[in-house]
Design a protein around this motif. Structure first.
Motif, PDB file in Angstrom:
ATOM      1  N   TRP A 287      13.605 -31.527  30.140  1.00  0.00           N
ATOM      2  CA  TRP A 287      14.439 -31.235  30.810  1.00  0.00           C
ATOM      3  C   TRP A 287      15.326 -29.056  30.809  1.00  0.00           C
ATOM      4  O   TRP A 287      14.841 -28.830  31.948  1.00  0.00           O
ATOM      5  CB  TRP A 287      15.949 -31.667  31.438  1.00  0.00           C
ATOM      6  CG  TRP A 287      16.309 -32.888  32.177  1.00  0.00           C
ATOM      7  CD1 TRP A 287      15.874 -34.130  31.454  1.00  0.00           C
ATOM      8  CD2 TRP A 287      15.402 -32.730  33.440  1.00  0.00           C
ATOM      9  NE1 TRP A 287      15.482 -35.032  32.846  1.00  0.00           N
ATOM     10  CE2 TRP A 287      15.303 -34.544  33.503  1.00  0.00           C
ATOM     11  CE3 TRP A 287      15.336 -31.714  34.072  1.00  0.00           C
ATOM     12  CZ2 TRP A 287      14.854 -35.584  35.018  1.00  0.00           C
ATOM     13  CZ3 TRP A 287      14.468 -32.647  35.739  1.00  0.00           C
ATOM     14  CH2 TRP A 287      14.195 -34.149  35.928  1.00  0.00           C
ATOM     15  N   PHE A 288      15.055 -29.641  29.189  1.00  0.00           N
ATOM     16  CA  PHE A 288      15.594 -27.686  29.348  1.00  0.00           C
ATOM     17  C   PHE A 288      14.273 -26.966  29.577  1.00  0.00           C
ATOM     18  O   PHE A 288      14.055 -26.309  29.765  1.00  0.00           O
ATOM     19  CB  PHE A 288      16.421 -26.982  28.370  1.00  0.00           C
ATOM     20  CG  PHE A 288      17.658 -27.103  28.271  1.00  0.00           C
ATOM     21  CD1 PHE A 288      18.480 -26.798  28.987  1.00  0.00           C
ATOM     22  CD2 PHE A 288      18.143 -28.771  28.712  1.00  0.00           C
ATOM     23  CE1 PHE A 288      20.178 -26.333  29.597  1.00  0.00           C
ATOM     24  CE2 PHE A 288      20.198 -28.374  28.723  1.00  0.00           C
ATOM     25  CZ  PHE A 288      20.387 -27.367  29.555  1.00  0.00           C
TER      26      PHE A 288
ATOM     27  N   SER B  24      16.069 -26.661  24.286  1.00  0.00           N
ATOM     28  CA  SER B  24      15.306 -27.240  24.332  1.00  0.00           C
ATOM     29  C   SER B  24      14.365 -27.874  22.816  1.00  0.00           C
ATOM     30  O   SER B  24      13.983 -29.146  22.178  1.00  0.00           O
ATOM     31  CB  SER B  24      13.951 -27.467  25.405  1.00  0.00           C
ATOM     32  OG  SER B  24      12.675 -27.604  25.074  1.00  0.00           O
TER      33      SER B  24
ATOM     34  N   GLY C  78      16.930 -29.875  20.867  1.00  0.00           N
ATOM     35  CA  GLY C  78      17.106 -31.141  21.673  1.00  0.00           C
ATOM     36  C   GLY C  78      15.537 -31.689  21.569  1.00  0.00           C
ATOM     37  O   GLY C  78      16.278 -32.605  20.781  1.00  0.00           O
TER      38      GLY C  78
ATOM     39  N   ILE D  45      17.148 -33.605  26.799  1.00  0.00           N
ATOM     40  CA  ILE D  45      17.455 -32.831  26.471  1.00  0.00           C
ATOM     41  C   ILE D  45      16.028 -32.069  26.384  1.00  0.00           C
ATOM     42  O   ILE D  45      16.480 -30.229  27.416  1.00  0.00           O
ATOM     43  CB  ILE D  45      18.353 -32.523  25.294  1.00  0.00           C
ATOM     44  CG1 ILE D  45      19.997 -32.735  25.986  1.00  0.00           C
ATOM     45  CG2 ILE D  45      18.558 -30.890  25.184  1.00  0.00           C
ATOM     46  CD1 ILE D  45      20.773 -32.946  25.037  1.00  0.00           C
TER      47      ILE D  45
END
Length: 139
Positions: free
Chosen positions: A122-123, A83, A86, A119
């Motif tokens: 979501w992470f 995360s 990202g 990314i």
């Protein structure tokens, strides 16, 4: 301290450095009277990345106290590291290409910023679910 926590600290320090270094182009954008969207994008990067790194450091501090398997701890670590990077990618690219990355439509540059933000989001969500699980199992 467990290896997963040490990895989280290491990557948090890198994300922190990147975020702090974003202060250089942020100041330059202000001084050259860059468009407001560019200044805002550098401000977001300069503020959000160190905040994310601080979150990673806080999680690393409590990670060893969770009474869960090593796999869950690595799940937390991996999720927040991915995360963090990202968001580094998206927040560094956004002011350079002039896109916010809130839509998958548009030119390739806008799509890349969107992918980096996705990314990161979501992470971060996955890491938070792992974190809640670890906290609950450690009650």
């Amino acid at each position: 301290m467990e290896l997963a926590a040490r990895h989280l600290i290491f990557h948090a320090a890198i994300v922190l450095l990147i975020g702090l270094l974003c202060g250089i182009p942020y100041a330059k954008a202000i001084n050259r009277d860059a468009p407001e969207n560019v200044v805002r994008s550098w401000r977001v990067a300069h503020l959000a990345l160190p905040l994310g790194a601080t979150l990673m450091l806080a999680i690393a501090a409590v990670l060893t106290h969770f009474m869960v398997s090593v796999n869950v701890k690595w799940g937390i670590t991996a999720s927040f590291v991915i995360s963090g990077y990202g968001f580094c990618f998206a927040l560094l690219l956004a002011p350079i290409v002039g896109h916010r990355g809130i839509s998958s439509k548009g030119p390739l540059a806008a799509k890349l910023v969107y992918i980096g933000n996705s990314i990161g989001a979501w992470f971060s969500l996955a890491g938070t679910v792992f974190l809640i699980y670890a906290a609950y199992m450690s009650l």
